[in-house]
Design a protein around this motif. Structure first.
Motif, PDB file in Angstrom:
ATOM      1  N   ASP A 216       0.856  -1.182   0.000  1.00 55.74           N
ATOM      2  CA  ASP A 216       0.000   0.000   0.000  1.00 55.74           C
ATOM      3  C   ASP A 216       0.893   1.234   0.000  1.00 55.74           C
ATOM      4  OD1 ASP A 216      -2.291   1.533   0.063  1.00 55.74           O
ATOM      5  OD2 ASP A 216      -3.121   0.580   1.849  1.00 55.74           O
ATOM      6  N   ALA A 217       0.284   2.392   0.069  1.00 57.64           N
ATOM      7  CA  ALA A 217       1.036   3.648   0.117  1.00 57.64           C
ATOM      8  C   ALA A 217       0.440   4.539   1.189  1.00 57.64           C
ATOM      9  CB  ALA A 217       1.003   4.349  -1.234  1.00 57.64           C
ATOM     10  N   ALA A 218       1.287   5.213   1.934  1.00 59.06           N
ATOM     11  CA  ALA A 218       0.866   6.187   2.937  1.00 59.06           C
ATOM     12  C   ALA A 218       1.575   7.504   2.654  1.00 59.06           C
ATOM     13  CB  ALA A 218       1.201   5.689   4.340  1.00 59.06           C
ATOM     14  N   ARG A 219       0.966   8.608   3.085  1.00 59.99           N
ATOM     15  CA  ARG A 219       1.564   9.919   2.864  1.00 59.99           C
ATOM     16  C   ARG A 219       2.824  10.102   3.721  1.00 59.99           C
ATOM     17  NH1 ARG A 219       0.315  11.858  -1.912  1.00 59.99           N
ATOM     18  NH2 ARG A 219      -1.297  13.473  -1.895  1.00 59.99           N
ATOM     19  N   SER A 220       3.854  10.694   3.123  1.00 60.32           N
ATOM     20  CA  SER A 220       5.074  11.028   3.850  1.00 60.32           C
ATOM     21  C   SER A 220       5.399  12.495   3.593  1.00 60.32           C
ATOM     22  CB  SER A 220       6.240  10.142   3.405  1.00 60.32           C
ATOM     23  OG  SER A 220       6.533  10.338   2.029  1.00 60.32           O
ATOM     24  N   TYR A 221       6.168  13.091   4.514  1.00 59.83           N
ATOM     25  CA  TYR A 221       6.396  14.529   4.496  1.00 59.83           C
ATOM     26  C   TYR A 221       7.894  14.824   4.643  1.00 59.83           C
ATOM     27  CZ  TYR A 221       1.436  14.136   5.367  1.00 59.83           C
ATOM     28  OH  TYR A 221       0.109  13.794   5.269  1.00 59.83           O
ATOM     29  N   PRO A 222       8.587  15.019   3.516  1.00 60.86           N
ATOM     30  CA  PRO A 222      10.040  15.230   3.554  1.00 60.86           C
ATOM     31  C   PRO A 222      10.474  16.413   4.399  1.00 60.86           C
ATOM     32  CG  PRO A 222       9.324  14.730   1.322  1.00 60.86           C
ATOM     33  CD  PRO A 222       8.082  14.909   2.128  1.00 60.86           C
ATOM     34  N   PHE A 223       9.608  17.417   4.595  1.00 63.04           N
ATOM     35  CA  PHE A 223       9.965  18.579   5.396  1.00 63.04           C
ATOM     36  C   PHE A 223       9.432  18.469   6.824  1.00 63.04           C
ATOM     37  CE2 PHE A 223      10.814  20.172   1.215  1.00 63.04           C
ATOM     38  CZ  PHE A 223      11.810  21.116   1.373  1.00 63.04           C
ATOM     39  N   GLY A 224       9.107  17.273   7.241  1.00 64.65           N
ATOM     40  CA  GLY A 224       8.661  17.067   8.612  1.00 64.65           C
ATOM     41  C   GLY A 224       7.302  17.686   8.871  1.00 64.65           C
ATOM     42  N   ASP A 225       7.156  18.310  10.031  1.00 69.21           N
ATOM     43  CA  ASP A 225       5.864  18.864  10.439  1.00 69.21           C
ATOM     44  C   ASP A 225       5.598  20.259   9.881  1.00 69.21           C
ATOM     45  OD1 ASP A 225       5.231  16.604  11.886  1.00 69.21           O
ATOM     46  OD2 ASP A 225       6.090  17.371  13.755  1.00 69.21           O
TER      47      ASP A 225
END
Length: 684
Positions: A216-225
């Protein structure tokens, strides 16, 4: 020779006849068999044929990515494994409950989103006979069948649903997910399963019919919060919005954007689903291998926000807010806990940065609340005086050369109103520079038909004055939707219309209605660009998904700046406010000049202080502005609610504007062809 020839001719008909007899015999058998199948067994086979079915299910495709204004990935898709459940037709509620109980022993399941209704349904499932006994009165026992379940729900108490153990709640949360999906449609039970959970599930798969582990795929955030709240969340369709989404073609088990940009641009970010085609037997079980048609990832979004600037602005807000809470004014600022800032391009409406921070005094930690810029509204104080002056000029109650003596106003009842200083004679520019309340009060009195020197009404027009001021303010974006591209926004609090002259006077100095920081940013942008109210926006481009991770896909859409309305007034009137705002930050008596007069980016703006609680001295401190003065490229609004001492509003604005122009000098904040980093891709 004749005799031999005759014998041969006699043999041929015999062989032909034998062949015909054989064919006839076989044909007869075939006809009889067909007749038997059609007449005797026809109905049975027909029924069996209808018991097989072609079933198509769908799987979500990866969502589109998001990029900042320099094409750096800010929201990505991270490969994970999900635990799924595919229900067959014979999997009734009791079977699903049994599977849920087994799963609850193998995985950890979040229960925070369970509602009271979920818990009541589960309590009835476990204690149906007990709940039925609570229906005791004769009237209740005569309840129509279609209303009986609602009555049972009413009989379940808060104490009942508070009695569940953690394990029972996990069972409920798992079963709730299992119940959402359609037959033969994989339903996510948990996204992002751990290695331990996957190992345990694999060991027990024979005892878990319908349960599987799928990539599956989940959202990720390269710039953190940083700015993460504004990107929004992706979850399964909320129950309260199920009808909304299913009416638009979504399946019940879809993952959708449920807030902010993910929700606003759901139609773009959502990909084309993969389709899995099954043939099922009469029991609804798949027959043979399914056929799959692959889907496609959703479109990519390029945003207006510069993440380098965003991170620096967030740091500045946190640092200055902490100084005000923990520094030399700590004793006075016991109610202070948050601050906001919006930065936007006044010519296009592009949001460059939007930050908000809230301090938790119990934990000593900050949390990001950028959404407060669009959802929280405050009395803004003197920052609205630019609109008041322009209203007075437009209505003809003052002109660019009008001079009013700033001295205490004394009314018939002995009441006095005065500015923070007695300024003497001031024109409109000076009134803005020094933030004269008396000048603005005279505008309100004249609009209301009140003759101050004689302390009487020539014509009682207080209600009309309210309407004139509020309508004029709305043309700048105050008290009306800004049009920002998000699912919703607050418009502030309209306090209504009063017959009291004093209320109209307080309206004129920003102490009556409330506005959001975003509205203030739009307002000052309208003044900065010469009278065009621009729609604020976070979306800059839409791109096709690219197979090359180092390249952006084909450009599908580019946002064109949208003018919501144009302020119809003389340019000379706007020049008066421009000059007044310039003097605020450069004049010898400017209320913010001591911070900004030596800045090489040449800013203009207006300070504001709105009284929140006279007894405690709490105020809202605000600041709006733009730079450079002669060719504005960035406008801002800062709001610091419930502060007593300090200049946190000025300090936040200074730090944010310094960051913007320092990055411009370094070639970072305005040049999208900056040096690539690991998250950056190039358009093609």
């Amino acid at each position: 020779m004749k005799t031999n020839s005759t014998k041969k001719r006699n043999h041929v008909p015999i062989r032909v006849n034998a062949l015909f007899l054989t064919v006839f015999f076989l044909f007869s058998i075939l006809v009889l068999r067909l007749g038997f199948l059609q007449i005797v067994k026809g109905e049975e086979y027909k029924r069996n044929a209808y018991l097989t079915e072609n079933v198509t299910t769908k799987l979500d495709a990866p969502r589109g990515k998001m990029y900042d204004s320099h094409y750096r990935v800010v929201v990505d898709n991270e490969p994970v494994f999900s635990i799924t459940y595919t229900r067959t037709r014979d999997a009734d509620s009791e079977k699903r409950l049994a599977i849920a109980k087994k799963l609850a022993q193998l995985i950890d399941k979040d229960t925070s989103e369970l509602t009271d209704r979920d818990r009541k349904d589960y309590y009835i499932l476990l204690h149906q006979k007990e709940v039925e006994k609570r229906i005791s009165s004769a009237e209740e026992k005569n309840t129509p069948p279609e209303k009986l379940y609602d009555l049972m729900l009413a009989k379940v108490t808060q104490e009942d649903i508070s009695s569940f153990s953690k394990q029972q709640l996990e069972v409920l949360a798992i079963k709730s997910e299992m119940d959402r999906g359609y037959t033969l449609s994989p339903q996510r039970i948990k996204i992002g399963a751990t290695e331990k959970e996957m190992a345990l599930i694999s060991e027990h798969l024979p005892d878990l019919p319908g349960v599987d582990i799928k990539p599956d795929a989940a959202r990720s955030y390269p710039f953190g919060d940083s700015f993460r709240d504004m990107f929004g969340q992706v979850k399964q369709i909320p129950k309260l919005k199920m009808d909304f989404y299913t009416s638009r073609g979504n399946d019940r088990n879809d993952m959708v954007g449920t807030s902010f940009l993910e929700e606003q641009y759901e139609a773009l970010l959502r990909g084309t689903k993969s389709k899995i085609k099954y043939i099922t037997d009469k029991k609804g079980n798949p027959v043979g291998d399914p056929k799959e048609e692959k889907g496609a990832r959703g479109s990519d979004l390029v945003l207006t926000v510069d993440m380098d600037l965003q991170k620096e602005v967030e740091r500045v807000v946190e640092e200055k807010l902490k100084d005000a809470i923990k520094g030399k004014y700590a004793y006075d600022n016991k109610e202070l806990n948050k601050a906001y800032i919006v930065m936007m391009n006044p010519k296009t409406g592009a949001i460059l940065s939007m930050a908000g921070k809230e301090y938790d005094r119990k934990t000593g930690k900050f949390s990001s609340i950028p959404f407060g810029n669009i959802y929280h509204s405050y009395e803004m104080g003197s920052t609205v005086k630019g609109a008041t002056v322009l209203t007075g000029l437009q209505q003809g109650v003052i002109d660019p050369n009008s001079v009013i003596v700033d001295a205490p106003l004394v009314f018939g009842d002995g009441g006095k109103l005065k500015s923070h200083n007695n300024m003497g004679p001031v024109n409109a520019v000076q009134a803005l520079e020094q933030s004269s309340n008396v000048f603005m009060w005279n505008i309100a009195m004249r609009l209301s038909g009140y003759d101050y020197p004689h302390k009487r009404f020539k014509e009682h027009k207080v209600n009309e004055a309210f309407q004139i001021l509020r309508n004029s303010y709305s043309e700048f974006g105050l008290g009306v939707p800004t049009g920002i591209d998000l699912p919703s926004e607050a418009t502030g609090y309209n306090t209504g219309v009063s017959d009291a002259l004093s209320q109209a006077m307080y309206f004129a100095i920003g102490q009556f209605d409330t506005y959001t920081p975003m509205q203030m940013a739009q307002y000052v942008s309208t003044i900065a660009n010469g009278g065009l109210r621009m729609q604020p926006h976070l979306l800059e481009e839409v791109r096709e998904p690219s197979e090359d991770p180092n390249k952006l896909g084909k450009l599908l859409y580019h946002f064109e700046p949208k003018v919501l309305n144009k302020i119809e007034m003389k340019e000379s009137y706007l020049d008066v406010v421009h000059k007044g705002f310039y003097e605020v930050m450069h004049g010898s008596k400017g209320t913010a000049a001591w911070v900004f007069k030596n800045k090489d980016y040449n800013p203009a703006g207006k300070t504001g202080t709105a009284e929140v609680d006279k007894a405690t001295g709490l105020v809202n401190k605000t600041l709006i502005g733009y730079a450079p003065y002669d060719n504005p490229e960035v406008a801002f609004a800062v709001v610091v609610p419930k502060i007593r001492e300090g200049y946190t509003n000025l300090e936040i604005a200074e730090g944010a504007m310094d960051a913007y122009f320092n990055k411009k000098k370094e070639g970072i904040s305005t040049d999208s062809t900056t040096k690539k980093n690991e998250n950056q891709v190039e358009p093609r």
